[in-house]
Design an enzyme around this catalytic site. Structure first.
Site, PDB file in Angstrom:
ATOM      1  N   HIS A  21       0.840  -1.206   0.000  1.00  0.00           N
ATOM      2  CA  HIS A  21       0.000   0.000   0.000  1.00  0.00           C
ATOM      3  C   HIS A  21       0.872   1.251   0.000  1.00  0.00           C
ATOM      4  O   HIS A  21       0.564   2.243   0.652  1.00  0.00           O
ATOM      5  CB  HIS A  21      -0.946   0.032   1.211  1.00  0.00           C
ATOM      6  N   VAL A  47      -5.478  -4.327  -3.416  1.00  0.00           N
ATOM      7  CA  VAL A  47      -4.129  -4.833  -3.184  1.00  0.00           C
ATOM      8  C   VAL A  47      -3.351  -4.642  -4.476  1.00  0.00           C
ATOM      9  O   VAL A  47      -3.768  -5.115  -5.533  1.00  0.00           O
ATOM     10  CB  VAL A  47      -4.156  -6.320  -2.778  1.00  0.00           C
ATOM     11  N   ASP A  84      -0.104  -4.583   5.956  1.00  0.00           N
ATOM     12  CA  ASP A  84      -1.112  -5.507   5.439  1.00  0.00           C
ATOM     13  C   ASP A  84      -1.066  -5.632   3.916  1.00  0.00           C
ATOM     14  O   ASP A  84      -0.542  -4.784   3.219  1.00  0.00           O
ATOM     15  CB  ASP A  84      -2.515  -5.067   5.876  1.00  0.00           C
ATOM     16  N   GLU A  85      -1.601  -6.732   3.457  1.00  0.00           N
ATOM     17  CA  GLU A  85      -1.921  -6.988   2.056  1.00  0.00           C
ATOM     18  C   GLU A  85      -0.761  -6.806   1.080  1.00  0.00           C
ATOM     19  O   GLU A  85      -0.888  -6.159   0.049  1.00  0.00           O
ATOM     20  CB  GLU A  85      -3.125  -6.131   1.632  1.00  0.00           C
ATOM     21  N   VAL A  86       0.356  -7.430   1.375  1.00  0.00           N
ATOM     22  CA  VAL A  86       1.479  -7.451   0.439  1.00  0.00           C
ATOM     23  C   VAL A  86       1.345  -8.732  -0.382  1.00  0.00           C
ATOM     24  O   VAL A  86       1.384  -9.828   0.174  1.00  0.00           O
ATOM     25  CB  VAL A  86       2.833  -7.436   1.180  1.00  0.00           C
TER      26      VAL A  86
END
Length: 174
Positions: A21, A47, A84-86
């Protein structure tokens, strides 16, 4: 704004999401990215592939200076580092990052993210703030001073790291 909020009993906790992000960071600082770009500010949510390069010491030098500056601007004790959300696509496509993983015996991208998060948590602590991260930063051995900001609930936390609920609460509660 921060002073206005403080005067009214409102806490302003900064969140600077990393290593994912973070596409907007790369517009001005492409040297922090794992890929080659070019980058632009995302206009949608979701993402995205770009992520910071967790293997380059320039990334940590920049983040140390940035976190230090933000720590002085935001008086709150807490400093949110995201995490988050890699999706790891840029990491997988980067030969230098793959060589780093191999030489450091890092099995997968979750391990690489844990390495990155640990380094960033140390920087936040160095600047006398308490690090906060999304539930993806909860890995075995995480410091008890790290605050977990869960967006998926306890079930996802325990399932993600294959720990029983008792171990989870021993990890995050004093």
């Amino acid at each position: 704004m921060i002073e206005y909020a403080r005067d009214r009993g409102i806490r302003v906790v900064p969140e600077f999401d990393m290593p994912g992000h973070s596409t907007a960071w790369f517009v001005g600082h492409p040297e922090l990215a794992s890929g080659s770009g070019p980058y632009q500010v995302e206009r949608e949510w979701g993402v995205f592939d770009p992520a910071m390069d967790p293997t380059d010491e320039k990334t940590y030098k920049f983040l140390n200076e940035f976190i230090g500056e933000m720590a002085r601007l935001f008086p709150d004790q807490f400093f949110h580092i995201g995490g988050d959300e890699v999706n790891g696509k840029e990491w997988d496509a980067n030969p230098k990052i793959q060589a780093f993983k191999k030489s450091h015996k890092i099995r997968d991208n979750a391990g690489l993210q844990a390495y990155f998060s640990g380094r960033v948590q140390d920087l936040v602590t160095k600047h006398k703030k308490t690090p906060v991260g999304w539930d993806e930063v909860l890995v075995p051995g995480v410091p008890k001073t790290l605050v977990i900001h869960s967006w998926r609930g306890v079930e996802a936390l325990t399932r993600r790291r294959r720990m029983d609920i008792g171990a989870f609460f021993r990890m995050v509660l004093p």
